[in-house]
Design a protein around this motif. Structure first.
Motif, PDB file in Angstrom:
ATOM      1  N   MET A   1       0.851  -1.147   0.000  1.00  0.00           N
ATOM      2  CA  MET A   1       0.000   0.000   0.000  1.00  0.00           C
ATOM      3  C   MET A   1       0.904   1.219   0.000  1.00  0.00           C
ATOM      4  O   MET A   1       1.730   1.365   0.873  1.00  0.00           O
ATOM      5  N   ASP A   2       0.727   2.076  -0.958  1.00  0.00           N
ATOM      6  CA  ASP A   2       1.560   3.271  -1.003  1.00  0.00           C
ATOM      7  C   ASP A   2       0.979   4.338  -0.095  1.00  0.00           C
ATOM      8  O   ASP A   2      -0.127   4.236   0.389  1.00  0.00           O
ATOM      9  N   THR A   3       1.753   5.363   0.155  1.00  0.00           N
ATOM     10  CA  THR A   3       1.309   6.435   1.052  1.00  0.00           C
ATOM     11  C   THR A   3       0.926   7.651   0.237  1.00  0.00           C
ATOM     12  O   THR A   3       1.208   7.739  -0.948  1.00  0.00           O
ATOM     13  N   ARG A   4       0.285   8.584   0.907  1.00  0.00           N
ATOM     14  CA  ARG A   4      -0.058   9.831   0.237  1.00  0.00           C
ATOM     15  C   ARG A   4       1.209  10.557  -0.162  1.00  0.00           C
ATOM     16  O   ARG A   4       2.208  10.503   0.528  1.00  0.00           O
ATOM     17  N   GLY A   5       1.155  11.253  -1.263  1.00  0.00           N
ATOM     18  CA  GLY A   5       2.331  11.986  -1.737  1.00  0.00           C
ATOM     19  C   GLY A   5       2.577  13.237  -0.926  1.00  0.00           C
ATOM     20  O   GLY A   5       1.825  13.577  -0.030  1.00  0.00           O
ATOM     21  N   GLY A   6       3.667  13.906  -1.214  1.00  0.00           N
ATOM     22  CA  GLY A   6       3.960  15.153  -0.524  1.00  0.00           C
ATOM     23  C   GLY A   6       5.164  15.020   0.380  1.00  0.00           C
ATOM     24  O   GLY A   6       5.675  13.940   0.611  1.00  0.00           O
ATOM     25  N   GLU A   7       5.592  16.152   0.881  1.00  0.00           N
ATOM     26  CA  GLU A   7       6.740  16.191   1.776  1.00  0.00           C
ATOM     27  C   GLU A   7       6.270  16.053   3.219  1.00  0.00           C
ATOM     28  O   GLU A   7       5.250  16.595   3.603  1.00  0.00           O
ATOM     29  N   PHE A   8       7.029  15.307   4.007  1.00  0.00           N
ATOM     30  CA  PHE A   8       6.718  15.132   5.409  1.00  0.00           C
ATOM     31  C   PHE A   8       7.803  15.794   6.232  1.00  0.00           C
ATOM     32  O   PHE A   8       8.950  15.874   5.808  1.00  0.00           O
ATOM     33  N   PRO A   9       7.491  16.273   7.418  1.00  0.00           N
ATOM     34  CA  PRO A   9       8.490  16.929   8.258  1.00  0.00           C
ATOM     35  C   PRO A   9       9.667  16.007   8.549  1.00  0.00           C
ATOM     36  O   PRO A   9       9.488  14.820   8.784  1.00  0.00           O
ATOM     37  N   GLN A  10      10.847  16.553   8.555  1.00  0.00           N
ATOM     38  CA  GLN A  10      12.057  15.768   8.784  1.00  0.00           C
ATOM     39  C   GLN A  10      12.127  15.187  10.183  1.00  0.00           C
ATOM     40  O   GLN A  10      12.672  14.121  10.377  1.00  0.00           O
ATOM     41  N   GLN A  11      11.592  15.892  11.203  1.00  0.00           N
ATOM     42  CA  GLN A  11      11.742  15.411  12.556  1.00  0.00           C
ATOM     43  C   GLN A  11      10.968  14.121  12.808  1.00  0.00           C
ATOM     44  O   GLN A  11      11.239  13.430  13.759  1.00  0.00           O
ATOM     45  N   ASP A  12       9.986  13.771  11.994  1.00  0.00           N
ATOM     46  CA  ASP A  12       9.217  12.544  12.181  1.00  0.00           C
ATOM     47  C   ASP A  12       9.468  11.635  10.988  1.00  0.00           C
ATOM     48  O   ASP A  12       8.738  11.646  10.021  1.00  0.00           O
ATOM     49  N   ARG A 110      -2.016 -10.797   6.824  1.00  0.00           N
ATOM     50  CA  ARG A 110      -0.970  -9.794   6.620  1.00  0.00           C
ATOM     51  C   ARG A 110      -1.667  -8.448   6.610  1.00  0.00           C
ATOM     52  O   ARG A 110      -2.535  -8.188   5.782  1.00  0.00           O
ATOM     53  N   MET A 111      -1.302  -7.591   7.573  1.00  0.00           N
ATOM     54  CA  MET A 111      -1.910  -6.269   7.692  1.00  0.00           C
ATOM     55  C   MET A 111      -0.851  -5.224   7.375  1.00  0.00           C
ATOM     56  O   MET A 111       0.259  -5.268   7.897  1.00  0.00           O
ATOM     57  N   VAL A 112      -1.182  -4.297   6.487  1.00  0.00           N
ATOM     58  CA  VAL A 112      -0.313  -3.187   6.147  1.00  0.00           C
ATOM     59  C   VAL A 112      -1.071  -1.909   6.484  1.00  0.00           C
ATOM     60  O   VAL A 112      -2.189  -1.705   6.017  1.00  0.00           O
ATOM     61  N   ALA A 113      -0.466  -1.061   7.327  1.00  0.00           N
ATOM     62  CA  ALA A 113      -1.113   0.184   7.759  1.00  0.00           C
ATOM     63  C   ALA A 113      -0.241   1.372   7.413  1.00  0.00           C
ATOM     64  O   ALA A 113       0.987   1.304   7.472  1.00  0.00           O
ATOM     65  N   ASP A 114      -0.891   2.465   7.015  1.00  0.00           N
ATOM     66  CA  ASP A 114      -0.203   3.736   6.799  1.00  0.00           C
ATOM     67  C   ASP A 114      -1.140   4.850   7.256  1.00  0.00           C
ATOM     68  O   ASP A 114      -2.097   4.593   7.972  1.00  0.00           O
ATOM     69  N   GLU A 115      -0.877   6.059   6.844  1.00  0.00           N
ATOM     70  CA  GLU A 115      -1.666   7.210   7.302  1.00  0.00           C
ATOM     71  C   GLU A 115      -3.113   7.178   6.816  1.00  0.00           C
ATOM     72  O   GLU A 115      -3.972   7.809   7.409  1.00  0.00           O
ATOM     73  N   ARG A 116      -3.406   6.471   5.757  1.00  0.00           N
ATOM     74  CA  ARG A 116      -4.771   6.419   5.218  1.00  0.00           C
ATOM     75  C   ARG A 116      -5.634   5.390   5.906  1.00  0.00           C
ATOM     76  O   ARG A 116      -6.846   5.542   5.970  1.00  0.00           O
ATOM     77  N   GLY A 117      -5.056   4.299   6.340  1.00  0.00           N
ATOM     78  CA  GLY A 117      -5.826   3.219   6.930  1.00  0.00           C
ATOM     79  C   GLY A 117      -5.027   1.928   6.909  1.00  0.00           C
ATOM     80  O   GLY A 117      -3.792   1.955   6.892  1.00  0.00           O
ATOM     81  N   ALA A 118      -5.742   0.811   6.890  1.00  0.00           N
ATOM     82  CA  ALA A 118      -5.092  -0.495   6.920  1.00  0.00           C
ATOM     83  C   ALA A 118      -5.754  -1.434   5.918  1.00  0.00           C
ATOM     84  O   ALA A 118      -6.956  -1.349   5.664  1.00  0.00           O
ATOM     85  N   VAL A 119      -4.945  -2.316   5.361  1.00  0.00           N
ATOM     86  CA  VAL A 119      -5.428  -3.361   4.468  1.00  0.00           C
ATOM     87  C   VAL A 119      -4.980  -4.685   5.073  1.00  0.00           C
ATOM     88  O   VAL A 119      -3.802  -4.872   5.367  1.00  0.00           O
ATOM     89  N   THR A 120      -5.947  -5.581   5.285  1.00  0.00           N
ATOM     90  CA  THR A 120      -5.648  -6.904   5.824  1.00  0.00           C
ATOM     91  C   THR A 120      -5.986  -7.940   4.771  1.00  0.00           C
ATOM     92  O   THR A 120      -7.087  -7.935   4.217  1.00  0.00           O
ATOM     93  N   LEU A 172       3.551   1.499  14.386  1.00  0.00           N
ATOM     94  CA  LEU A 172       2.095   1.384  14.324  1.00  0.00           C
ATOM     95  C   LEU A 172       1.454   2.237  15.418  1.00  0.00           C
ATOM     96  O   LEU A 172       0.458   2.916  15.174  1.00  0.00           O
ATOM     97  N   ARG A 173       2.017   2.235  16.607  1.00  0.00           N
ATOM     98  CA  ARG A 173       1.502   3.070  17.697  1.00  0.00           C
ATOM     99  C   ARG A 173       1.517   4.545  17.268  1.00  0.00           C
ATOM    100  O   ARG A 173       0.562   5.281  17.514  1.00  0.00           O
ATOM    101  N   ALA A 174       2.589   4.985  16.605  1.00  0.00           N
ATOM    102  CA  ALA A 174       2.679   6.373  16.146  1.00  0.00           C
ATOM    103  C   ALA A 174       1.609   6.674  15.095  1.00  0.00           C
ATOM    104  O   ALA A 174       0.985   7.741  15.131  1.00  0.00           O
ATOM    105  N   ILE A 175       1.379   5.751  14.175  1.00  0.00           N
ATOM    106  CA  ILE A 175       0.334   5.936  13.152  1.00  0.00           C
ATOM    107  C   ILE A 175      -1.032   6.031  13.828  1.00  0.00           C
ATOM    108  O   ILE A 175      -1.840   6.908  13.511  1.00  0.00           O
ATOM    109  N   LEU A 176      -1.301   5.127  14.766  1.00  0.00           N
ATOM    110  CA  LEU A 176      -2.588   5.147  15.461  1.00  0.00           C
ATOM    111  C   LEU A 176      -2.764   6.434  16.271  1.00  0.00           C
ATOM    112  O   LEU A 176      -3.841   7.024  16.278  1.00  0.00           O
ATOM    113  N   ASP A 177      -1.699   6.875  16.941  1.00  0.00           N
ATOM    114  CA  ASP A 177      -1.776   8.112  17.731  1.00  0.00           C
ATOM    115  C   ASP A 177      -2.108   9.320  16.855  1.00  0.00           C
ATOM    116  O   ASP A 177      -2.798  10.242  17.289  1.00  0.00           O
TER     117      ASP A 177
END
Length: 183
Positions: A1-12, A110-120, A172-177
């Motif tokens: 599962m790909d992630t949304r495009g764009g730049e993300f902050p360097q600190q995270d 097999r579960m893959v999670a990103d900022e959009r959601g999860a696919v199992t 995963l905890r960080a994504i959920l938070d």
């Protein structure tokens, strides 16, 4: 599962990266999840306390209507309330077994999670979910439990043992938070 495009902050550095868990569900996973929900969510506490409260009220009303002595009322109450708590616990165990019987046919997942959601993806079925489906989550020593909120009964269980390494649990905890409210 790909992630949304764009730049993300360097600190995270984990923001925008997917995390993968591979696991096989067990009945104990569902029992742990349902018990945690009963302790830590408003809907779960309401469900767990309904039978004991109804039992106590029923015994009290019946005792008043039958002009039972205070001793008979007290003994009845002392016997009824623990019995209702026991029955509630047995009900959670039965519910866990039923949920497991449904998920057991998925086999290894097999579960893959990103900022959009999860696919199992399981051996015989797959599903995807956006994070809005489960607005809350809680964490137990062995699980992440996603909850459908106070008005919904949806529960998703993600066993931590499915992580490829300890860093994946943290990711995963960080994504959920970032996407859900932690209880």
């Amino acid at each position: 599962m790909d992630t949304r495009g764009g730049e993300f902050p360097q600190q995270d550095t984990d923001f925008g990266t997917a995390v993968e868990f591979v696991y096989r569900m067990t009945a104990a996973d569902f029992e742990e999840a349902l018990r945690a929900r009963a302790r830590r969510s408003a809907a779960g506490r309401l469900q767990a306390l309904t039978a004991p409260v109804v039992g106590a009220v029923s015994v009290s009303v019946f005792s008043v209507l039958q002009d039972a002595t205070l001793l008979v009322w007290g003994i009845s109450l002392v016997l009824t309330v623990p019995l209702m708590f026991w029955a509630t616990g047995r009900g959670l165990r039965t519910m866990a077994r039923r949920l497991f019987s449904i998920m057991d046919s998925y086999g290894q997942c097999r579960m893959v999670a990103d900022e959009r959601g999860a696919v199992t993806t399981g051996e015989h079925a797959s599903f995807s979910m956006d994070w809005t489906v489960f607005p809350e989550y809680l964490e137990t020593p062995g699980l992440f439990v996603l909850l459908g909120g106070d008005r919904a009964t949806g529960v998703a269980v993600l066993p931590k043992r499915g992580a490829q390494g300890p860093a994946d649990v943290d990711r995963l905890r960080a994504i959920l938070d970032r996407n859900l409210k932690r209880l």
